[in-house]
Design a protein around this motif. Sequence first.
Motif, short mmCIF file in Angstrom:
data_model
loop_
_atom_site.label_atom_id
_atom_site.label_comp_id
_atom_site.label_asym_id
_atom_site.label_seq_id
_atom_site.Cartn_x
_atom_site.Cartn_y
_atom_site.Cartn_z
N THR A 167 0.79 -1.03 -0.07
CA THR A 167 -0.04 0.06 -0.01
C THR A 167 0.85 1.16 -0.02
O THR A 167 0.37 2.35 -0.51
N ALA A 168 2.13 1.23 0.61
CA ALA A 168 2.87 2.37 0.41
C ALA A 168 3.57 2.54 -0.83
O ALA A 168 3.98 3.94 -1.08
N GLY A 169 3.46 1.50 -1.65
CA GLY A 169 3.84 1.86 -3.15
C GLY A 169 2.49 1.82 -3.96
O GLY A 169 2.65 1.90 -5.31
N GLY A 170 1.32 2.31 -3.42
CA GLY A 170 0.16 2.50 -4.35
C GLY A 170 -0.38 1.27 -4.81
O GLY A 170 -1.21 1.52 -5.79
N VAL A 171 -0.25 0.25 -4.20
CA VAL A 171 -0.82 -0.99 -4.75
C VAL A 171 -1.65 -1.76 -3.77
O VAL A 171 -1.08 -2.00 -2.61
N LEU A 172 -2.89 -2.11 -4.26
CA LEU A 172 -3.82 -2.79 -3.13
C LEU A 172 -3.52 -4.27 -3.06
O LEU A 172 -3.37 -4.86 -4.08
N PRO A 173 -3.63 -4.89 -1.74
CA PRO A 173 -3.45 -6.10 -1.63
C PRO A 173 -4.59 -7.07 -1.74
O PRO A 173 -5.98 -6.37 -1.77
N VAL A 174 -4.53 -8.43 -1.98
CA VAL A 174 -5.64 -9.36 -2.03
C VAL A 174 -5.39 -10.38 -1.05
O VAL A 174 -4.34 -11.16 -1.50
#
Length: 347
Positions: A167-174
């Motif tokens: 998330t710090a890198g602008g990517v959402l986790p699943v």
Amino acid sequence: MSIERTGRHAAAIFGCAGTSLTAEERAFFRAVDPAGFILFKRNCEAPDQVRALVADLRALVGWRAPVLIDQEGGRVQRLRPPHWRAAPPARRFAELYRLDAVAGLRAAWVNARLIADELADLGIDVDCAPVLDNPVPGAHDVIGDRALGDDVRTIAALGRAVIAGLTAGGVLPVIKHLPGHGRAQVDSHLHCPVVEADEAALGAHDLPPFRALADAPFAMTAHVVYRAWDTERVATWSHRIITDVIRGAIGFTGCLLSDDLSMQALDGGLGERAERALAAGCDLALHCNGDLAEMRAVAGAAGTLSDIAADRFTAALDRRTAPDPIDRLALMAELDALLARLANERG
């Protein structure tokens, strides 16, 4: 059900066949307006090509549709050398965590932050990770070294670090695969696993990592039968498991994806598979192999997002943020140094 554009996105996420889109794929995606797309190794040849494909997919639907990928590290990473870094498997971070918890958490965060940097550079904004399955001795190795350990505390702690790095890198986790794939005796890509453990064992061993990270924006179901909860239906198709276990006991309130509907753990036609997943309570039907005939069947059965699914989907996407700046080379050097401690300990 019609698959024409209705003003709301289709309740499905689709793959595509190759490194660029065919005319048929373009027409299909433009008409259907899926909730998102997912890329695989077959779609990822070089950085400029992937950027162009991502931009093309979004241009067809006319909005910033999420683009997903499975970039866990180890044997499950769709982006590979020579253009992208070979990330270590999750087990390495669990081993380092046992040696030094602070170092293990930092290494997991740094690795996830580097993955996010690579994905964001391509326009990919959702990573199907972390794996929160808790394996048991003797289980099939379909999870294996993809797991962040073999105890609930380690998996939850490292899973939180991975989510923070992404998330710090602008990517959402699943988070995946709810309510737990770690006991499966067969690979659900090829067969249907059946878990015989009782509810107490599942509640103590399998559910806690997911419960600890139930605030994740997205989660993915498991194509696994859990006899304690539903004697016949895999979790993806079980209203009881999704309602009582995933939404209830785990407490997940985000957007719930099915695992890939083309996997052989499921039977029936692709339209029936999608219909059953959504009827059970999945918000989105995931179809990955890029087969256009199968995608037409999924889209026709799935229709558009329900009101509650649309709310969950929108809330998840609203959590996308701009990446924090990093010194990539410095983080790579730090990760190498942290993992070298583990290698030295083994030596």
